[in-house]
Design a protein around this motif. Sequence first.
Motif, PDB file in Angstrom:
ATOM      1  N   SER A  16      -0.917   5.093   4.480  1.00  0.00           N
ATOM      2  CA  SER A  16      -1.424   3.731   4.275  1.00  0.00           C
ATOM      3  C   SER A  16      -1.351   2.908   5.559  1.00  0.00           C
ATOM      4  O   SER A  16      -2.220   2.067   5.814  1.00  0.00           O
ATOM      5  N   TYR A  74       0.473   5.806  -0.999  1.00  0.00           N
ATOM      6  CA  TYR A  74      -0.494   6.894  -0.842  1.00  0.00           C
ATOM      7  C   TYR A  74      -0.714   7.686  -2.121  1.00  0.00           C
ATOM      8  O   TYR A  74      -1.544   8.590  -2.157  1.00  0.00           O
ATOM      9  N   THR A  99      -3.376   2.053  -3.865  1.00  0.00           N
ATOM     10  CA  THR A  99      -2.976   3.438  -3.680  1.00  0.00           C
ATOM     11  C   THR A  99      -4.160   4.352  -3.940  1.00  0.00           C
ATOM     12  O   THR A  99      -5.234   3.905  -4.361  1.00  0.00           O
ATOM     13  N   LEU A 123       0.822  -1.208   0.000  1.00  0.00           N
ATOM     14  CA  LEU A 123       0.000   0.000   0.000  1.00  0.00           C
ATOM     15  C   LEU A 123       0.851   1.250   0.000  1.00  0.00           C
ATOM     16  O   LEU A 123       1.806   1.378   0.776  1.00  0.00           O
ATOM     17  N   ALA A 174       2.396  -1.765   4.417  1.00  0.00           N
ATOM     18  CA  ALA A 174       2.221  -0.331   4.174  1.00  0.00           C
ATOM     19  C   ALA A 174       3.570   0.344   4.018  1.00  0.00           C
ATOM     20  O   ALA A 174       4.506   0.055   4.768  1.00  0.00           O
TER      21      ALA A 174
END
Length: 360
Positions: free
Chosen positions: A102, A8, A37, A6, A97
């Motif tokens: 995230s 952002y 994302t 993950l 993350a």
Amino acid sequence: MKIALLSYSTKPRGGVVHTLALAEALAAAGEDVTVWTLGRGGDSGFFRPVDPAVRLRIVPFPDGPAQETVGERVLRSIATLRDAFAPTSSAYDVVHAQDCISANAVGRCVRTVHHIDHFTTPELAACHERAIVDPAAHVCVSKSVADELADGWGIKATVIPNGVAYERFAMTDPAARARWKDRLGRYVLAVGGIEPRKGSLDLLAAYALLRTAHPEVKLVVAGGETLFDYRDYRARWETTAAELGVEPIVLGPVPDDDLPALVASSAAFAFPSTKEGFGLAAMEALAAGVPLVVRDLPVLREVFGSTAGFGDTPETLAAELGSALTTENPARRAAGRELAAQHTWHRAAERHIAFYHCLR
């Protein structure tokens, strides 16, 4: 394993570059990888093509109201990603993350701490703290950052350095390099935009000093996509440039296909960041065989050792840049290429896979 990575943003920031390269290397090793994302500003894809072996889940993130603060935008980012990801979270063996947004969106997860920030905005400070404390396991891209986690929070992190796309920067097209040189002349390059963490004001002052001996050399700044609002800092930078009588060339974000030749064509690469976790853009410059000057930080001493010149003030940065422009150092250049070649995404993926297995 089914792995969710993950991030952002879809934009070309270091953490996003890391996420995509790691995802592709994990998929090449036979893992089932999905990258999640936020698609800011209507983005429906990443800044570059992604290997089709990697699944992409880009969550729409429309622009907020004009008066939205950075803190409010961060909280809305977390909520948007959380709402989209939560119904699918149980489908993954590993949820990893890559940043504080995230990590806040998914809670208990693996977290890569690329570097440690110090925010004054209350929402950001709280998000940053939760993104360090809440994850179940931690990865750092350098020992220096892992030591910060241990000293500040008593957290033991596994160190897995970044990879670098060595061939991409080491074997650039001569015609593409010639086009940049024809356009820009002889130049010092900085990649990452104009912002406090990148040490942009110190670089500007160093460049003004450098021009006294090298008036023909230009300062070129590429990149700059960011979640934060640095308009005040940018205005200060422009005012300072006018006061110093210098006119840097600000390219902004550069198409991904054009970046390697831009780096390889530079006479020196400046990396005066005040805080870093590894220095991926600087490692790419070494792959391209470009003389490198970085800020004298423990993490950059750890990563680059004798392959870079170090400075911690505008004066020392200018002196190191001047030396890079005037002194051929083939031994340092060869050592830099060798160092960059050692940092492969294949190796990073293998170490991540072993780390994931230890968690199960």
